[in-house]
Design a protein around this motif. Structure first.
Motif, PDB file in Angstrom:
ATOM      1  N   ALA A  40      10.594  18.977  38.750  1.00 19.84           N
ATOM      2  CA  ALA A  40      12.011  19.333  38.787  1.00 19.84           C
ATOM      3  C   ALA A  40      12.588  19.141  40.184  1.00 19.84           C
ATOM      4  O   ALA A  40      13.732  18.688  40.337  1.00 19.84           O
ATOM      5  N   GLN A  41      11.801  19.455  41.211  1.00 23.00           N
ATOM      6  CA  GLN A  41      12.287  19.270  42.576  1.00 23.00           C
ATOM      7  C   GLN A  41      12.481  17.787  42.895  1.00 23.00           C
ATOM      8  O   GLN A  41      13.490  17.381  43.479  1.00 23.00           O
ATOM      9  N   LEU A  46      15.700  20.628  42.688  1.00 19.39           N
ATOM     10  CA  LEU A  46      15.853  21.975  42.140  1.00 19.39           C
ATOM     11  C   LEU A  46      16.134  23.028  43.206  1.00 19.39           C
ATOM     12  O   LEU A  46      17.010  23.871  43.044  1.00 19.39           O
ATOM     13  N   ILE A  90      12.346  28.453  39.032  1.00 19.20           N
ATOM     14  CA  ILE A  90      12.736  27.333  38.176  1.00 19.20           C
ATOM     15  C   ILE A  90      13.921  27.688  37.273  1.00 19.20           C
ATOM     16  O   ILE A  90      14.847  26.896  37.105  1.00 19.20           O
ATOM     17  N   LYS A  93      19.367  29.698  39.218  1.00 18.31           N
ATOM     18  CA  LYS A  93      19.934  28.972  40.353  1.00 18.31           C
ATOM     19  C   LYS A  93      20.844  29.921  41.135  1.00 18.31           C
ATOM     20  O   LYS A  93      21.495  30.797  40.552  1.00 18.31           O
ATOM     21  N   LEU A 145      19.380  28.067  35.124  1.00 17.29           N
ATOM     22  CA  LEU A 145      19.381  26.632  35.349  1.00 17.29           C
ATOM     23  C   LEU A 145      19.722  25.893  34.060  1.00 17.29           C
ATOM     24  O   LEU A 145      19.111  26.134  33.025  1.00 17.29           O
ATOM     25  N   THR A 147      20.385  22.366  34.371  1.00 23.81           N
ATOM     26  CA  THR A 147      20.209  20.957  34.714  1.00 23.81           C
ATOM     27  C   THR A 147      19.164  20.309  33.823  1.00 23.81           C
ATOM     28  O   THR A 147      18.130  20.900  33.546  1.00 23.81           O
ATOM     29  N   PRO A 208      14.277  21.340  32.574  1.00 23.17           N
ATOM     30  CA  PRO A 208      13.158  22.141  33.105  1.00 23.17           C
ATOM     31  C   PRO A 208      13.069  23.524  32.491  1.00 23.17           C
ATOM     32  O   PRO A 208      11.968  24.036  32.276  1.00 23.17           O
TER      33      PRO A 208
END
Length: 285
Positions: A40-41, A46, A90, A93, A145, A147, A208
């Motif tokens: 994810a990063q 992330l 994870i 956010k 999150l 995304t 994710p």
């Protein structure tokens, strides 16, 4: 005189996949959640702040250590704290660059294992409880999150390969399969009801958050019910409740339940999971 029997040595794994398959499921879960974080990063950047990860991990490990010493008289493994800290990193956010929601959320997650128990078992997946509480109490300071991964197939392929291996080794693949099949079917139903495309309704499962939800959160052994048939029924029920939460957005007026739209799968598990666990524990007793 007896002759000593030679000790049979286990053959060494000849490939990385065989080595992974030989690991304890708990270590596979640890590897999987770390892998999701790394992918994810790399894929979607992330971590917007370098201090988020050490803050969440530090809070989880410190809370686990203090409570285990105070209530059990000894230090327990920090593996659960590591998983909760990574999960909090994870799944949420930051809003306005805040770090404290990660610290508080990780601490609440671990504390729930010690405070919210029934017949000696904790009822909520720790991270699921921590995120649910943070979303209800501080919606302006934390968000889930949403995304999705980019269009590359490789991140999903890597995560699903390891994720399916974890689920298979832990003997909970039927839980992931039941939820995923239900989600796909209900996504088609929502598409018909709302007029959105099927791809739009299905898209969240590629992110994710859903990878973690599918392979770790709904399959958490300490908080799932004791029978295979029961686990499948609970997974389907969670998907149905989640679908109902998503359809709240179609109502002409806003209701207090609209707060659940912040994270439909998280809240669906937080509602269904503990009820199912209590029923299962009472039935066994």
């Amino acid at each position: 005189m007896t002759t000593a029997q030679p000790t049979l040595q286990q053959p060494r794994p000849s490939s990385p996949l065989q080595w992974a398959a030989s690991l304890n499921p708990k270590w596979l879960i640890t590897i999987l959640i770390t892998l999701i974080l790394v992918v994810a990063q790399v894929s979607v950047d992330l971590l917007s702040d370098i201090w988020i990860l050490p803050a969440a991990l530090g809070a989880a490990v410190l809370t686990e250590s203090v409570l285990s010493l105070a209530l059990r008289g000894h230090l327990v493994s920090i593996q659960s704290a590591y998983i909760s800290g990574i999960s909090m990193t994870i799944l949420t956010k930051p809003q306005q660059g805040l770090i404290w929601p990660f610290v508080l959320g990780a601490a609440i997650s671990i504390a729930s294992k010690y405070a919210l128990t029934y017949r000696g078992r904790h009822l909520w997946n720790p991270t699921n409880f921590g995120i649910s509480i943070m979303l209800l109490l501080a919606p302006g300071s934390v968000a889930v999150l949403s995304t999705q991964f980019d269009n590359s197939i490789w991140p999903l392929l890597v995560i699903w390969t390891v994720g399916l291996l974890v689920a298979s080794r832990a003997k909970i693949l039927h839980v992931t399969g039941a939820y995923l099949a239900s989600f796909v079917a209900l996504a088609g139903m929502r598409a018909l009801l709302t007029g959105d495309s099927f791809v739009t309704e299905l898209a969240p499962v590629t992110g994710p958050m859903y990878q973690l939800f599918l392979f770790f959160m709904i399959t958490d052994p300490p908080t799932t019910v004791s029978t295979k048939r029961g686990r499948i029924a609970v997974a389907i029920t969670i998907a149905v409740v989640e679908c109902g939460i998503r359809l709240l957005d179609e109502l002409p007026v806003e209701t207090p339940l609209h707060v659940l739209l912040q994270a439909p799968p998280i809240f669906a598990l937080a509602i269904v999971g503990p009820i199912a666990k209590v029923i299962d524990l009472r039935r066994k007793a």
